[in-house]
Write an enzyme that holds these catalytic residues in place. Sequence first.
Site, PDB file in Angstrom:
ATOM      1  N   ARG A 240       0.829  -1.217   0.000  1.00 12.09           N
ATOM      2  CA  ARG A 240       0.000   0.000   0.000  1.00 12.09           C
ATOM      3  C   ARG A 240       0.862   1.265   0.000  1.00 12.09           C
ATOM      4  O   ARG A 240       0.500   2.260  -0.628  1.00 12.09           O
ATOM      5  CB  ARG A 240      -0.950  -0.016   1.197  1.00 12.09           C
ATOM      6  CG  ARG A 240      -2.074  -1.001   0.962  1.00 12.09           C
ATOM      7  CD  ARG A 240      -3.139  -0.942   2.005  1.00 12.09           C
ATOM      8  NE  ARG A 240      -4.359  -1.513   1.464  1.00 12.09           N
ATOM      9  CZ  ARG A 240      -5.332  -2.034   2.204  1.00 12.09           C
ATOM     10  NH1 ARG A 240      -5.240  -2.035   3.509  1.00 12.09           N
ATOM     11  NH2 ARG A 240      -6.404  -2.529   1.637  1.00 12.09           N
TER      12      ARG A 240
ATOM     13  N   LYS B 129     -19.645 -17.672  -0.502  1.00  7.78           N
ATOM     14  CA  LYS B 129     -21.095 -17.586  -0.305  1.00  7.78           C
ATOM     15  C   LYS B 129     -21.798 -16.616  -1.233  1.00  7.78           C
ATOM     16  O   LYS B 129     -21.274 -15.540  -1.538  1.00  7.78           O
ATOM     17  CB  LYS B 129     -21.370 -17.139   1.137  1.00  7.78           C
ATOM     18  CG  LYS B 129     -21.005 -18.189   2.159  1.00  7.78           C
ATOM     19  CD  LYS B 129     -21.309 -17.668   3.532  1.00  7.78           C
ATOM     20  CE  LYS B 129     -21.138 -18.774   4.573  1.00  7.78           C
ATOM     21  NZ  LYS B 129     -21.436 -18.274   5.907  1.00  7.78           N
TER      22      LYS B 129
ATOM     23  N   GLY C 166     -11.415  -9.036  -1.813  1.00  7.78           N
ATOM     24  CA  GLY C 166     -11.259 -10.201  -0.936  1.00  7.78           C
ATOM     25  C   GLY C 166     -10.048 -11.044  -1.255  1.00  7.78           C
ATOM     26  O   GLY C 166      -8.920 -10.544  -1.331  1.00  7.78           O
TER      27      GLY C 166
ATOM     28  N   GLY D  26     -13.154  -3.602  -0.022  1.00  5.65           N
ATOM     29  CA  GLY D  26     -14.545  -3.149   0.061  1.00  5.65           C
ATOM     30  C   GLY D  26     -14.939  -2.172  -1.040  1.00  5.65           C
ATOM     31  O   GLY D  26     -16.026  -2.279  -1.612  1.00  5.65           O
TER      32      GLY D  26
HETATM   33  P1  AMP Z   1     -14.760 -14.919  -0.705  1.00  2.00           P
HETATM   34  O1  AMP Z   1     -14.045 -14.235   0.429  1.00  2.00           O
HETATM   35  O2  AMP Z   1     -16.240 -14.891  -0.612  1.00  2.00           O
HETATM   36  O3  AMP Z   1     -14.230 -14.512  -2.051  1.00  2.00           O
HETATM   37  O4  AMP Z   1     -14.439 -16.476  -0.523  1.00  2.00           O
HETATM   38  C1  AMP Z   1     -13.154 -17.001  -0.660  1.00  2.00           C
HETATM   39  C2  AMP Z   1     -13.129 -18.343   0.007  1.00  2.00           C
HETATM   40  O5  AMP Z   1     -14.026 -19.228  -0.664  1.00  2.00           O
HETATM   41  C3  AMP Z   1     -11.781 -18.992  -0.058  1.00  2.00           C
HETATM   42  O6  AMP Z   1     -11.278 -19.077   1.260  1.00  2.00           O
HETATM   43  C4  AMP Z   1     -12.041 -20.358  -0.637  1.00  2.00           C
HETATM   44  O7  AMP Z   1     -11.371 -21.395   0.046  1.00  2.00           O
HETATM   45  C5  AMP Z   1     -13.523 -20.534  -0.443  1.00  2.00           C
HETATM   46  N1  AMP Z   1     -14.101 -21.469  -1.406  1.00  2.00           N
HETATM   47  C6  AMP Z   1     -14.069 -21.402  -2.736  1.00  2.00           C
HETATM   48  N2  AMP Z   1     -14.673 -22.482  -3.271  1.00  2.00           N
HETATM   49  C7  AMP Z   1     -15.101 -23.253  -2.257  1.00  2.00           C
HETATM   50  C8  AMP Z   1     -15.797 -24.483  -2.176  1.00  2.00           C
HETATM   51  N3  AMP Z   1     -16.182 -25.151  -3.270  1.00  2.00           N
HETATM   52  N4  AMP Z   1     -16.089 -24.979  -0.953  1.00  2.00           N
HETATM   53  C9  AMP Z   1     -15.698 -24.297   0.149  1.00  2.00           C
HETATM   54  N5  AMP Z   1     -15.042 -23.131   0.145  1.00  2.00           N
HETATM   55  C10 AMP Z   1     -14.738 -22.608  -1.046  1.00  2.00           C
END
Ligand code: AMP
Length: 400
Positions: free
Chosen positions: A38, A199, A356, A379
Site C-alpha cells: 500500500r 457464499k 477479498g 470493500g
Molecule cells: P470470498 O471471500 O467470498 O471470495 O471467498 C473465498 C473463500 O471461498 C476462499 O477461502 C475459498 O477457500 C472458499 N471457497 C471457494 N470455493 C469453495 C468451495 N467449493 N467450498 C468451500 N469453500 C470454497
Amino acid sequence: MPAFKTLDDLTDIAGKRVLVRVDLNVPVADGKVTDKTRIERVAPTILELSKKGAKVILLAHFGRPKDGPSADLSLSQILSAVNEVLGQKILFATDCIGPDAEQAVSAMKNGEILLLENTRFHKAEEKNDAAFTEALARNGDLFVNDAFSAAHRAHSSTEGLAHHLPAYAGRTMQEELEALEKGLGNPSRPVVAIVGGAKVSSKIDLLQNLVKKVDALVIGGGMANTFIAAQGIDVGKSLCEHDLAETAKAIMTEAKASNCTIVLPVDGVIAREFKAGAANEVVAIDAIPADAMVLDVGPKSIEAVNEWISKASTLVWNGPLGAFEISPFDAATVAAAKHAAAETKAGKLTSVAGGGDTVAALNHAGVADDFSYVSTAGGAFLEWMEGKELPGVSVLSKTA
Ligand code: AMP
C-alpha cells in the site's frame, strides 16, 4: 467516466500545502510493517508532488480505533517503512488537527513530506463532521485523494475535504478509476465476469448488478453450489446456502431477461475432508455423493470457463473458483488465471480483478502482474462491482 481533475492539472504548486489522503493501513506485526504494497502504491503521487515543490501533508487512517488515540494504532510505527519506500525521511505530527498539526505544517519547507497522526483518533472523522473537516482543511491549500480503497466511505478526509479545497485525484486513484472504467464503465465487449468465493449471501448485490452489465457470468466456488442446488440437484455436504434458492433463481431469471449467459460448473472435484491433499475425484455435477463436498470446479468446467475467457474482450474477476488455499483444489483457479493472463499478454483481453481473496488467488497462480489491473481495494472494489456510487470518487467529479 465522470470528469475529475488529476495531478496533471496541478502545475504551479511550489510552496502550496497539499493535503493528500492516502491508504497506509498496512499490516503490522511486532511493530514492523509486514507488507509495504500500500505504501508503494501511493509513493508516486507523494514523490511527484514533493518534486514539484509542494508541502506534502499526508492524511491516513490506521485500523479501527474505538476510544481515541492509542499507541498500537499510531501511524508513528509505520514511519520507517514509509521512509524506506519513499527513499527519504518524512516528518510526523502527533495529531491530524489542532496546534500539533498546525505547528508542524507551518514549519515545513517546500518539497517536504509530513505524515499526520491517524485521522480516526477523532470520532468526528467517520461522521464527516463539518467542524472537524474545517480543522483539517485549515492545514491545506489543495486536496488530493489517492485512497480509492477508502472512497466507499464518506468521511471527512475522504469526502468532506473535497467540499472545502480544490480537489484532485492522485495517480493511484486515477489509475484505478481508469482501469475500472475499462472493466465495467465503458468496456469493450464481450464482457465476461467470473465470480467465485464462499457464499452467495455476501455477493447478492454484486451478482444482481453484473447480470445487467456483462455478456456472460461464470459462477464458481462454494457459491455455485447454491445455484446448482436451486435447480434441484443434490450437492451432498458441499458448502451451500439452501435458504437462498429463491435468490439464486431470481438472479438466473434476471440474467435471462438481460441476455446474460450464466455459466455454472458441469463437473466438480469432490472430497470428504476439507484439507490439503485430501483424497479426491472428479464427478459430474448431478452425481455428487451424499457424503462428499465439491471443493473445486472440474476439468470440463475449466474448459468452458477458458473458452469464455478466449471469447471475451474484457474480463472482470472476483473470488476464487475453488478452495484455492488447499492443494489440489486450487487447480481451476490457477488454470483460469493463467489463461486470462496469457490472453492479456497477447493483447486480446483487458482483465480487471480484485476484492477479498482474489488478489491472494492471483498471486498464488503467479499471474497478478500479468493482469491489466489488480485492485487491492477490497470493500471499495466490491461496492464498485455492485454498481454503487463511491462518495470519495463522485465528489471528485462533482467538484471538478
Ligand atoms: P470470498 O471471500 O467470498 O471470495 O471467498 C473465498 C473463500 O471461498 C476462499 O477461502 C475459498 O477457500 C472458499 N471457497 C471457494 N470455493 C469453495 C468451495 N467449493 N467450498 C468451500 N469453500 C470454497
